[in-house]
Design a protein around this motif. Structure first.
Motif, PDB file in Angstrom:
ATOM      1  N   ALA A 254      -9.816   2.819  -1.150  1.00 41.73           N
ATOM      2  CA  ALA A 254     -10.019   1.845  -0.084  1.00 41.73           C
ATOM      3  C   ALA A 254     -10.437   0.525  -0.644  1.00 41.73           C
ATOM      4  CB  ALA A 254     -11.172   2.352   0.742  1.00 41.73           C
ATOM      5  N   THR A 255     -11.369   0.528  -1.514  1.00 39.25           N
ATOM      6  CA  THR A 255     -11.684  -0.835  -2.242  1.00 39.25           C
ATOM      7  C   THR A 255     -10.471  -1.333  -3.113  1.00 39.25           C
ATOM      8  OG1 THR A 255     -13.948  -0.062  -2.616  1.00 39.25           O
ATOM      9  CG2 THR A 255     -12.995  -1.823  -4.175  1.00 39.25           C
ATOM     10  N   LEU A 256      -9.739  -0.360  -3.786  1.00 43.18           N
ATOM     11  CA  LEU A 256      -8.387  -0.964  -4.560  1.00 43.18           C
ATOM     12  C   LEU A 256      -7.452  -1.375  -3.403  1.00 43.18           C
ATOM     13  CD1 LEU A 256      -8.306   1.895  -7.029  1.00 43.18           C
ATOM     14  CD2 LEU A 256      -9.358  -0.442  -7.488  1.00 43.18           C
ATOM     15  N   LEU A 257      -7.377  -0.902  -2.453  1.00 37.81           N
ATOM     16  CA  LEU A 257      -6.183  -0.999  -1.614  1.00 37.81           C
ATOM     17  C   LEU A 257      -6.538  -2.366  -0.623  1.00 37.81           C
ATOM     18  CD1 LEU A 257      -5.196   2.565  -0.120  1.00 37.81           C
ATOM     19  CD2 LEU A 257      -3.733   1.027  -1.259  1.00 37.81           C
ATOM     20  N   SER A 258      -7.693  -2.541  -0.915  1.00 41.07           N
ATOM     21  CA  SER A 258      -8.160  -3.837  -0.183  1.00 41.07           C
ATOM     22  C   SER A 258      -7.682  -5.094  -0.650  1.00 41.07           C
ATOM     23  CB  SER A 258      -9.676  -3.940   0.109  1.00 41.07           C
ATOM     24  OG  SER A 258     -10.271  -2.862   0.907  1.00 41.07           O
ATOM     25  N   ALA A 259      -7.511  -5.201  -1.817  1.00 41.91           N
ATOM     26  CA  ALA A 259      -6.909  -6.317  -2.437  1.00 41.91           C
ATOM     27  C   ALA A 259      -5.352  -6.639  -2.226  1.00 41.91           C
ATOM     28  CB  ALA A 259      -7.071  -6.299  -4.261  1.00 41.91           C
ATOM     29  N   ARG A 260      -5.028  -8.052  -2.396  1.00 43.18           N
ATOM     30  CA  ARG A 260      -3.812  -8.258  -2.212  1.00 43.18           C
ATOM     31  C   ARG A 260      -2.816  -7.828  -3.244  1.00 43.18           C
ATOM     32  NH1 ARG A 260      -3.485 -14.079   1.200  1.00 43.18           N
ATOM     33  NH2 ARG A 260      -5.084 -13.479   2.653  1.00 43.18           N
ATOM     34  N   ILE A 261      -2.635  -6.478  -3.364  1.00 43.92           N
ATOM     35  CA  ILE A 261      -1.824  -6.138  -4.241  1.00 43.92           C
ATOM     36  C   ILE A 261      -1.064  -4.890  -4.048  1.00 43.92           C
ATOM     37  CG2 ILE A 261      -3.580  -4.438  -5.168  1.00 43.92           C
ATOM     38  CD1 ILE A 261      -2.924  -5.620  -8.172  1.00 43.92           C
ATOM     39  N   SER A 262      -0.091  -4.414  -4.601  1.00 40.47           N
ATOM     40  CA  SER A 262       0.756  -3.333  -3.866  1.00 40.47           C
ATOM     41  C   SER A 262       0.064  -2.163  -3.951  1.00 40.47           C
ATOM     42  CB  SER A 262       2.110  -2.949  -4.906  1.00 40.47           C
ATOM     43  OG  SER A 262       2.141  -2.357  -5.712  1.00 40.47           O
ATOM     44  N   ALA A 263       0.370  -1.370  -2.783  1.00 40.77           N
ATOM     45  CA  ALA A 263      -0.177   0.118  -2.610  1.00 40.77           C
ATOM     46  C   ALA A 263       0.003   0.728  -3.869  1.00 40.77           C
ATOM     47  CB  ALA A 263       0.342   0.722  -1.160  1.00 40.77           C
ATOM     48  N   ASP A 264       1.102   0.771  -4.370  1.00 38.00           N
ATOM     49  CA  ASP A 264       1.586   1.600  -5.554  1.00 38.00           C
ATOM     50  C   ASP A 264       0.677   1.352  -6.896  1.00 38.00           C
ATOM     51  OD1 ASP A 264       3.492   2.626  -4.063  1.00 38.00           O
ATOM     52  OD2 ASP A 264       5.152   1.721  -4.880  1.00 38.00           O
ATOM     53  N   VAL A 265       0.392   0.004  -6.757  1.00 41.92           N
ATOM     54  CA  VAL A 265      -0.373  -0.389  -8.166  1.00 41.92           C
ATOM     55  C   VAL A 265      -1.768   0.018  -7.777  1.00 41.92           C
ATOM     56  CG1 VAL A 265      -1.519  -2.177  -9.344  1.00 41.92           C
ATOM     57  CG2 VAL A 265       0.933  -2.215  -8.814  1.00 41.92           C
ATOM     58  N   ALA A 266      -2.481  -0.071  -6.568  1.00 44.47           N
ATOM     59  CA  ALA A 266      -3.838   0.438  -6.074  1.00 44.47           C
ATOM     60  C   ALA A 266      -3.809   2.096  -6.389  1.00 44.47           C
ATOM     61  CB  ALA A 266      -4.220   0.014  -4.763  1.00 44.47           C
ATOM     62  N   VAL A 267      -2.781   2.730  -5.942  1.00 45.40           N
ATOM     63  CA  VAL A 267      -2.891   4.176  -6.218  1.00 45.40           C
ATOM     64  C   VAL A 267      -2.851   4.567  -7.580  1.00 45.40           C
ATOM     65  CG1 VAL A 267      -1.531   6.326  -5.846  1.00 45.40           C
ATOM     66  CG2 VAL A 267      -1.822   4.791  -3.955  1.00 45.40           C
ATOM     67  N   ALA A 268      -1.897   3.944  -8.678  1.00 40.91           N
ATOM     68  CA  ALA A 268      -2.080   4.303  -9.868  1.00 40.91           C
ATOM     69  C   ALA A 268      -3.481   3.922 -10.470  1.00 40.91           C
ATOM     70  CB  ALA A 268      -0.857   3.283 -10.660  1.00 40.91           C
ATOM     71  N   ALA A 269      -4.037   2.836  -9.882  1.00 44.61           N
ATOM     72  CA  ALA A 269      -5.234   2.391 -10.793  1.00 44.61           C
ATOM     73  C   ALA A 269      -6.251   3.502 -10.277  1.00 44.61           C
ATOM     74  CB  ALA A 269      -5.621   1.046 -10.234  1.00 44.61           C
ATOM     75  N   ALA A 270      -6.152   3.817  -9.216  1.00 46.22           N
ATOM     76  CA  ALA A 270      -7.196   5.039  -8.745  1.00 46.22           C
ATOM     77  C   ALA A 270      -7.062   6.097  -9.555  1.00 46.22           C
ATOM     78  CB  ALA A 270      -6.954   5.310  -7.238  1.00 46.22           C
TER      79      ALA A 270
END
Length: 218
Positions: A42-58
């Motif tokens: 949720a922290t990663l998805l909160s930034a103005r960045i694509s959901a795919d990138v947030a998921v990959a980073a997680a």
């Protein structure tokens, strides 16, 4: 359930009914580790960045052993930056690495590393849980909504959590824009989480809306 709504719901879930937690490899359950992993996501998805990138980073953070507050807290700031970079989460990597470290410390110090303690402190009240979640660095109202949309699969206390983004997606598909009727369409908490994620995806894409409507009309 009207036949039209039923057809739309089936087409929607078939195409977009994947929770973000599931995409990140989180086996969500009412246990400390997966709940913490969801908070990280949720922290990663909160930034103005694509959901795919947030998921990959997680996924990179979890693979590196940072899927617990202890693991996250013991990792160096550079370790966290490097893991985020491997997930291509580069625009906000340094700031996010700091926030994740600080958030892990807060969770350990205040709630012994267990988000169920946060839920219990809030008395299971959805609004109070959201308020407490926003005390974590990087989690604002949007991040709290993301966490609650997903966690309702295992925390019946907060279901149905259908925020404005979810209801906007429902409206675009001609589904009820009221939380009560929309929750009745989904039924279980697990289906509510899937439906919420699907409607958030659809709300961002006219092409997806048209695709679901066309499939439902067949």
């Amino acid at each position: 359930m009207a036949k039209t709504d039923e057809a739309v719901l089936e087409a929607l879930l078939d195409r977009y009914g994947r929770t973000y937690a599931g995409e990140a490899g989180i086996k969500l359950a009412d246990r400390p580790k997966p709940l913490y992993e969801l908070l990280v996501l949720a922290t990663l998805l909160s930034a103005r960045i694509s959901a795919d990138v947030a998921v990959a980073a997680a996924k990179e953070l979890f693979a590196a052993g940072y899927g617990t507050p202890k693991g996250m807290g013991e990792a160096s700031w550079q370790d966290r930056v490097d893991a985020l970079g491997r997930g291509h989460y580069r625009r906000y990597d340094e700031r996010t690495a700091t926030m994740l470290g600080d958030g892990a410390k807060l969770l350990l110090d205040r709630w012994k590393g267990d988000l169920r303690r946060l839920r219990d402190e809030a008395g299971g009240d959805e609004r109070r849980i959201a308020e407490l979640l926003t005390e974590f660095p990087g989690i604002g109202p949007t991040g709290a909504d993301i966490f609650l949309r997903e966690v309702q699969a295992v925390w019946p206390q907060v279901a149905p959590h259908l925020d404005r983004r979810v209801l906007d997606g429902a409206g675009k598909l001609g589904l009820p824009r009221q939380a009560g009727p929309l929750a009745e369409l989904a039924g279980s908490g697990d289906e509510l989480a899937r439906l919420s994620a699907a409607l958030v995806r659809v709300a961002r894409s006219k092409k997806s809306v048209d695709e679901v409507k066309a499939a439902a009309a067949r």
